[in-house]
Design an enzyme around this catalytic site. Structure first.
Site, PDB file in Angstrom:
ATOM      1  N   ASP A   1       0.818  -1.215   0.000  1.00 39.38           N
ATOM      2  CA  ASP A   1       0.000   0.000   0.000  1.00 39.38           C
ATOM      3  C   ASP A   1       0.850   1.263   0.000  1.00 39.38           C
ATOM      4  O   ASP A   1       2.074   1.210   0.152  1.00 39.38           O
ATOM      5  CB  ASP A   1      -0.962  -0.014   1.209  1.00 39.38           C
TER       6      ASP A   1
ATOM      7  N   ASN B   1      -7.833  -3.201  14.407  1.00 38.76           N
ATOM      8  CA  ASN B   1      -9.225  -3.418  13.988  1.00 38.76           C
ATOM      9  C   ASN B   1      -9.330  -4.541  12.953  1.00 38.76           C
ATOM     10  O   ASN B   1     -10.365  -4.715  12.328  1.00 38.76           O
ATOM     11  CB  ASN B   1      -9.831  -2.126  13.433  1.00 38.76           C
TER      12      ASN B   1
ATOM     13  N   HIS C   1      -7.571  -4.838  10.119  1.00 39.51           N
ATOM     14  CA  HIS C   1      -7.265  -4.549   8.708  1.00 39.51           C
ATOM     15  C   HIS C   1      -6.000  -5.282   8.257  1.00 39.51           C
ATOM     16  O   HIS C   1      -5.093  -5.522   9.052  1.00 39.51           O
ATOM     17  CB  HIS C   1      -7.168  -3.040   8.439  1.00 39.51           C
TER      18      HIS C   1
ATOM     19  N   GLU D   1      -9.834  -1.882   5.374  1.00 36.40           N
ATOM     20  CA  GLU D   1     -10.495  -1.656   6.648  1.00 36.40           C
ATOM     21  C   GLU D   1     -11.780  -2.494   6.724  1.00 36.40           C
ATOM     22  O   GLU D   1     -12.239  -3.027   5.700  1.00 36.40           O
ATOM     23  CB  GLU D   1     -10.812  -0.162   6.789  1.00 36.40           C
TER      24      GLU D   1
HETATM   25  P1  PGA Z   1       2.152  -2.623  12.844  1.00 36.16           P
HETATM   26  O1  PGA Z   1       0.951  -2.327  11.839  1.00 36.16           O
HETATM   27  O2  PGA Z   1       2.976  -3.694  12.225  1.00 36.16           O
HETATM   28  O3  PGA Z   1       2.905  -1.320  12.929  1.00 36.16           O
HETATM   29  O4  PGA Z   1       1.542  -3.038  14.145  1.00 36.16           O
HETATM   30  C1  PGA Z   1       0.248  -3.384  11.295  1.00 36.16           C
HETATM   31  C2  PGA Z   1      -0.875  -2.879  10.423  1.00 36.16           C
HETATM   32  O5  PGA Z   1      -1.458  -1.834  10.721  1.00 36.16           O
HETATM   33  O6  PGA Z   1      -1.206  -3.556   9.452  1.00 36.16           O
END
Ligand code: PGA
Length: 250
Positions: free
Chosen positions: A68, A137, A139, A144
């Site tokens: 992304d 959450n 995602h 999302e």
């Molecule tokens: P993080 O983020 O590895 O910084 O915990 C994971 C994500 O939001 O997909």
């Protein structure tokens, strides 16, 4: 389907993932690897870089595709995913920038599908190994809750929770872009193998929701149950809220 590996800590899990990536690269020097940003995979990238150096591994034919990119963040901003992937993958692994693809995310992109990126992935032969983190959450990428499971690469809108969580990389939450281009869940499901890493109790709800049946679009991680070969690498804390006994692999 999803299998689960529970390791004592992030270090052990990252070592296993780095070893698996290195094995793939040795076996298939022109492998196509999907890379995630976020804090979770960084140690695995560092350990992979060490292995590549130690074994003088040929990386010249690999291709990488990031998940992304934020919209309306210049590529030279240190938190643009172009910059993050360059810092954590391209430079440490010693690959040429032309081997590394990150979605373009023009300022005027509006919500909807972005076809060219999926076409680029297909033209490269499809993703052999996709690395994933997961948000609190649930995602995956910036898919999302509510994102259709068949979604291609598209423009998605970040939830407030995601913007809050990612504000640690910025000076304030207002600076976190509200929109991003992300591989869709449909794109991710086409990868030949997917590895999701999650560490710490903050991820325990998201992991429980991803493994809860039946899969539901309100729980994006649960879409991975539709993947043909997906393994979750978890520490004890991230696995704490789910009974994964029958999903466990050694
Ligand atoms: P993080 O983020 O590895 O910084 O915990 C994971 C994500 O939001 O997909």
């Amino acid at each position: 389907m999803v299998k689960v590996k529970i390791l004592p800590d992030k270090e052990h899990a990252s070592e296993e993932v780095a070893q698996m990536m290195h094995d793939l690269i040795v076996e298939k020097p022109n492998a196509v690897i999907g890379v995630a940003t976020g804090s979770t995979p960084e140690l695995a990238y560092d350990l992979l870089a060490e292995k590549i150096k130690e074994h003088n591994t040929d990386v010249s034919q690999l291709q990488f595709f990031a998940l992304d990119e934020y919209i309306a963040l210049p590529w030279d901003h240190p938190e643009s995913y172009h910059a993050v992937i360059n810092r954590t993958v391209t430079v440490p692994l010693g690959v040429d920038p032309s081997q590394v693809h990150v979605p373009e995310a023009p300022d005027d992109a509006t919500e909807g599908p972005i076809r060219y990126y999926d076409e680029q992935i297909e033209a490269a032969g499809g993703i052999d190994l996709q690395l994933l983190g997961i948000g609190r959450n649930g995602h995956i990428g910036f898919n999302e809750p509510g994102t259709p499971f068949e979604s291609p690469t598209h423009v998605g809108r970040l939830t407030e929770m995601t913007r809050q969580d990612n504000s640690r990389f910025f000076d304030s939450v207002e600076e976190v872009p509200p929109l991003a281009v992300t591989q869709g869940i449909g794109t991710i499901l086409k990868s030949r193998k997917a590895i999701l890493m999650a560490f710490g109790e903050a991820k325990a709800d998201a992991i429980r929701d991803s493994l809860a049946e039946p899969p539901a679009e309100q729980r994006p991680g649960s879409g991975l149950q539709l993947h043909s070969d997906c393994v979750f690498y978890l520490d004890e804390a991230a696995a704490a809220k789910v009974d994964c006994e029958e999903l466990k692999v050694d």
